[in-house]
Write an enzyme that holds these catalytic residues in place. Sequence first.
Site, PDB file in Angstrom:
ATOM      1  N   GLU A   1       0.859  -1.187   0.000  1.00 31.11           N
ATOM      2  CA  GLU A   1       0.000   0.000   0.000  1.00 31.11           C
ATOM      3  C   GLU A   1       0.895   1.237   0.000  1.00 31.11           C
ATOM      4  OE1 GLU A   1      -2.871   0.358   3.167  1.00 31.11           O
ATOM      5  OE2 GLU A   1      -3.772   2.107   2.246  1.00 31.11           O
TER       6      GLU A   1
ATOM      7  N   ALA B   1       2.021   0.000  10.726  1.00 28.63           N
ATOM      8  CA  ALA B   1       1.685  -1.385  10.442  1.00 28.63           C
ATOM      9  C   ALA B   1       0.867  -1.443   9.162  1.00 28.63           C
ATOM     10  CB  ALA B   1       0.875  -1.980  11.589  1.00 28.63           C
ATOM     11  N   MET B   2       0.618  -2.668   8.679  1.00 30.32           N
ATOM     12  CA  MET B   2      -0.108  -2.822   7.421  1.00 30.32           C
ATOM     13  C   MET B   2      -1.039  -4.017   7.492  1.00 30.32           C
ATOM     14  SD  MET B   2      -0.695  -1.762   4.403  1.00 30.32           S
ATOM     15  CE  MET B   2      -1.936  -2.592   3.413  1.00 30.32           C
ATOM     16  N   GLU B   3      -2.269  -3.780   7.025  1.00 30.04           N
ATOM     17  CA  GLU B   3      -3.365  -4.738   7.211  1.00 30.04           C
ATOM     18  C   GLU B   3      -3.489  -5.807   6.132  1.00 30.04           C
ATOM     19  OE1 GLU B   3      -3.805  -1.408   6.401  1.00 30.04           O
ATOM     20  OE2 GLU B   3      -5.454  -1.151   4.976  1.00 30.04           O
ATOM     21  N   ASN B   4      -2.404  -6.187   5.434  1.00 22.92           N
ATOM     22  CA  ASN B   4      -2.501  -7.226   4.398  1.00 22.92           C
ATOM     23  C   ASN B   4      -3.397  -8.374   4.849  1.00 22.92           C
ATOM     24  OD1 ASN B   4      -0.095  -5.880   3.211  1.00 22.92           O
ATOM     25  ND2 ASN B   4       0.872  -6.754   5.014  1.00 22.92           N
TER      26      ASN B   4
ATOM     27  N   HIS C   1      -6.530  -1.758  15.250  1.00 23.92           N
ATOM     28  CA  HIS C   1      -6.763  -1.032  13.991  1.00 23.92           C
ATOM     29  C   HIS C   1      -6.533  -1.959  12.787  1.00 23.92           C
ATOM     30  CE1 HIS C   1      -6.620   2.683  11.438  1.00 23.92           C
ATOM     31  NE2 HIS C   1      -5.866   1.902  10.688  1.00 23.92           N
ATOM     32  N   GLU C   2      -5.391  -2.623  12.766  1.00 24.68           N
ATOM     33  CA  GLU C   2      -5.080  -3.479  11.604  1.00 24.68           C
ATOM     34  C   GLU C   2      -6.060  -4.652  11.533  1.00 24.68           C
ATOM     35  OE1 GLU C   2      -3.181  -1.977   9.666  1.00 24.68           O
ATOM     36  OE2 GLU C   2      -2.336  -0.618  11.155  1.00 24.68           O
TER      37      GLU C   2
ATOM     38  N   GLU D   1      -9.787   4.366   6.285  1.00 22.23           N
ATOM     39  CA  GLU D   1      -8.942   4.826   7.393  1.00 22.23           C
ATOM     40  C   GLU D   1      -9.729   5.609   8.455  1.00 22.23           C
ATOM     41  OE1 GLU D   1      -6.414   3.427   7.915  1.00 22.23           O
ATOM     42  OE2 GLU D   1      -5.631   2.738   5.985  1.00 22.23           O
TER      43      GLU D   1
HETATM   44  N1  B3K Z   1      -3.026   1.091   5.610  1.00 18.72           N
HETATM   45  C1  B3K Z   1      -1.716   1.220   6.214  1.00 18.72           C
HETATM   46  C2  B3K Z   1      -1.009   2.466   5.825  1.00 18.72           C
HETATM   47  C3  B3K Z   1      -0.308   2.377   4.522  1.00 18.72           C
HETATM   48  C4  B3K Z   1       0.529   3.608   4.307  1.00 18.72           C
HETATM   49  C5  B3K Z   1       1.109   3.650   2.929  1.00 18.72           C
HETATM   50  N2  B3K Z   1       1.973   4.786   2.760  1.00 18.72           N
HETATM   51  C6  B3K Z   1      -1.786   1.151   7.700  1.00 18.72           C
HETATM   52  C7  B3K Z   1      -3.070   1.526   8.313  1.00 18.72           C
HETATM   53  O1  B3K Z   1      -3.585   2.598   8.179  1.00 18.72           O
HETATM   54  O2  B3K Z   1      -3.610   0.683   8.961  1.00 18.72           O
HETATM   55 ZN    ZN Z   2      -5.506   1.984   8.726  1.00 20.31          ZN
END
Ligand code: B3K
Ligand code: ZN
Length: 875
Positions: A127, A268-271, A303-304, A326
């Site tokens: 992302e 963090a990242m929600e993959n 959040h994730e 978001e």
């Molecule tokens: N969705 C990601 C953020 C990605 C940022 C890319 N530059 C984390 C979050 O908001 O949960």
């Molecule tokens: Zn987020």
Amino acid sequence: MSAQPQVIRREDYTAPAFLIDKVELVFDLDRDVTNVKSRLFIIANPVRGTGAGNEVSFDGEDMKLVSIAIDDRKLGVDEYNVDKTGLTFTAPGETFVVDIETQVSPVANTRLEGLYVSQSAFCTQCEAEGFRRITYFPDRPDVMATFTVTINADKATCPVLLSNGNLAKSGDLDGNRHFAVWEDPFPKPSYLFALVAGDLACVEDRFKTVSGRDVALRIFVEHGNEDRCDYAMDSLKRSMKWDEEVYGLEYDLDLFNIVAVSDFNMGAMENKSLNIFNAKYILAKPDTATDMDYELIESIVAHEYFHNWSGNRVTCRDWFQLSLKEGLTVFRDQEFSADQRSRPVQRIKDVAQLRARQFPEDGGPLAHPVRPDSYMEINNFYTATVYEKGAELIRMMHTLLGADGYRKGIDLYFDRHDGQAVTCDDFAKAMEDANDVDLTQLKRWYSQAGTPSLSWKGDYYADAKQFRLTVSQKTAPTPGQPDKFALHMPIAIGLLGKDGKELVSRTVQLTENEQEFVFDNINETPVVSFNRGFSAPVNIATQQPHDELVFLMGNDSDAFNRWESAQKYATALMLTAIEEYEKNDGDADGALGDVTDFITAMRATLQNADLDKAFRADALVLPGEEFLSEQRKPANPEAIHQVRNALRKQIGTMLKAEFADTYHQNASNAAFTPDAQSAGQRALRATALGYLVASGDAQFADLAVAQYRNADNMTDRMAALAVLNHLDHPGRAEALADFEARFGKDTVVMDKWFGLQAMSSRDDTLARVKDLMSHPSFTMRNPNKVRSLIGAFAMANPRHFHAVDGSGYEFYTDRLIELDDVNPQVAARLCAPLGKWAKYDDERAAKMKAALDRVLAKPEISRDLYEIASKSRAA
Ligand code: B3K
Ligand code: ZN
């Protein structure tokens, strides 16, 4: 960058010409050259009516194209076009299969977007647009496909192989390699793809969902950190339960993985089913993490996890809709934390954060709506406006519709749009349809930038027993939006009688530029508690008399407004004193004058045992220097610093006995637990220590040294170090050296050590920061290090950053330019402080503008940094 970057506009959105049904990826992992094979099952988009002869256009950056084939026939070089931004070719029909082979270099990837190496592990960040750095692909969120991922890697260095979904197959290969095949049954956009491979330790637990699904929960960390995962795991289980209970949303796979890595551009990242985290938001044990760290871990893990529905199952049509996922997910995590901890304390923290980060953004050159209209680089729009103001917008919907109406809207939203990529309008429509309401005016919050400013005036009519409240709103122009509309906002109002009893508690709907609200059956002139709970995210221009603020501090049934009244009183006192200081040649005490009334009110708060300790700790904290700078034009960082310190000193001196009692009474012999109540007790004690040291009485600096030495947890240790940090006391050097000796090998903990020194108000701070750049633990390649040393200097040390000789700006500008070649995304984020030049005096403003010019003159400046620097310079 050679030419000016292209501006992407929301109004130019068109649906994709071709969709992808299924993606099959095969990775042959190697640090230097990783080979990626991608097989794409493509179908023309019926909405667009595309087919044979139409152009197929894939995004792609920074990689080598090895080959491309359509329906198993390899294309000749004249059958496709490839350039720096992507690949195009002609569609042979309405459905076809494309095979693409690319090569990328994970070890050379310092931008940390796409596939890269962190410590010894491979990981990805896609992302917003990182997938195009792995393979050629329509890298946009409205193209959703199922993914099957095969990972081949060296068995010894990468025993763990992870991707999204379920593990379908694994086994050995020749040459000491092995493989794993992962299948994700849920169609997803490329930005949710993830891969991790490395030698990682795993901590495992389980969760049974409400319908009986048994989910394996795994947290992967570097070896040796297994004992720091408990809190993250516990937070994850509580989040899963909360989402079932409050939103009726259940987890949808049998496996949920979290991986903690040291090198990460954000939190963090929600993959899908494979969340990747900045290690600092996972790892915690009492002697390495503070209460604040625990709190952040809890809210970021939640959040994730919550993104699994708000973001993954229902995603964004295009990146302008970012706040769809978001803003909603921040609101969800804020409410989760409020339910897990103290609701008023959580609201105070969220509002303080909004004011510190979002209000300045909304009032500066980078102001943009919650749903932006254009961007050059989307990574620059992961902002406090999209996240935090977006969450306030959802909160206002919640207030308007009530908990039940909101839930009806949410249910309809997920029902209607599961598996789709949608817009903010779709979200609002679901809320409207489920409740049969019209949210047209409320939706202006999506499109109008700037923080509204409200004024109010109350008139009491004794004869009619009526109280009339006139409220007006105004929003100042922001870049590109000279004229503003009236917004719809709920304003929660309390009216209090002289005896402190609540006469009225009501939420009114402000929809006009000026509006009158009438309250009947009021028997006395009431005291107004305005915008309770911060029901609308606005500034209040009306100054209430000090005695009313003191009254509210002691009597308001709305805890948020008790805190708010203390903040307003302190702000008013300090702003007046700052003005005075500028006239009286720098006598801060003289400028403050007699502040006994204020301090008496602070004493009452400190000693009010009915209030919880975390709340008291927050209520005793004075508004910060950055916040005060926002209220002054031009802002004088030295005056602000001196006046705030002088007030702290007077509070510390006048309430010495009370703070000493508080300090001693709140000592604890019990083993550390991170729960909200114990954390509140530690916070109150730390506040007391801070004021005692601020009094200037030397015995208290010794007390801080003793606290440092005897601390059995990081919260107490950092509290002591944070107050010593500004002093000329031998204990400071001793404590810093001890900290380094204890934690020197621990990269997450060392960030605190770097950060503290960058934030010190001591005169030698800039020199020290420069020295620390060559400390063996510091590297420009690690975003956490850059943020804790360089970012903190600019963002949390206004006095030194804004040193009038320009030394802070000069140092900082050199770093931005250097960083842009390593990691443009982080460089762009750090550029914002220079954009505040309009808030400062001519001399500083000129130096800040010159700094921005120097950034803009950098050869090969990234699109990320160019966008921020040029917008900051222009306004
Ligand atoms: N969705 C990601 C953020 C990605 C940022 C890319 N530059 C984390 C979050 O908001 O949960
Ligand atoms: Zn987020």
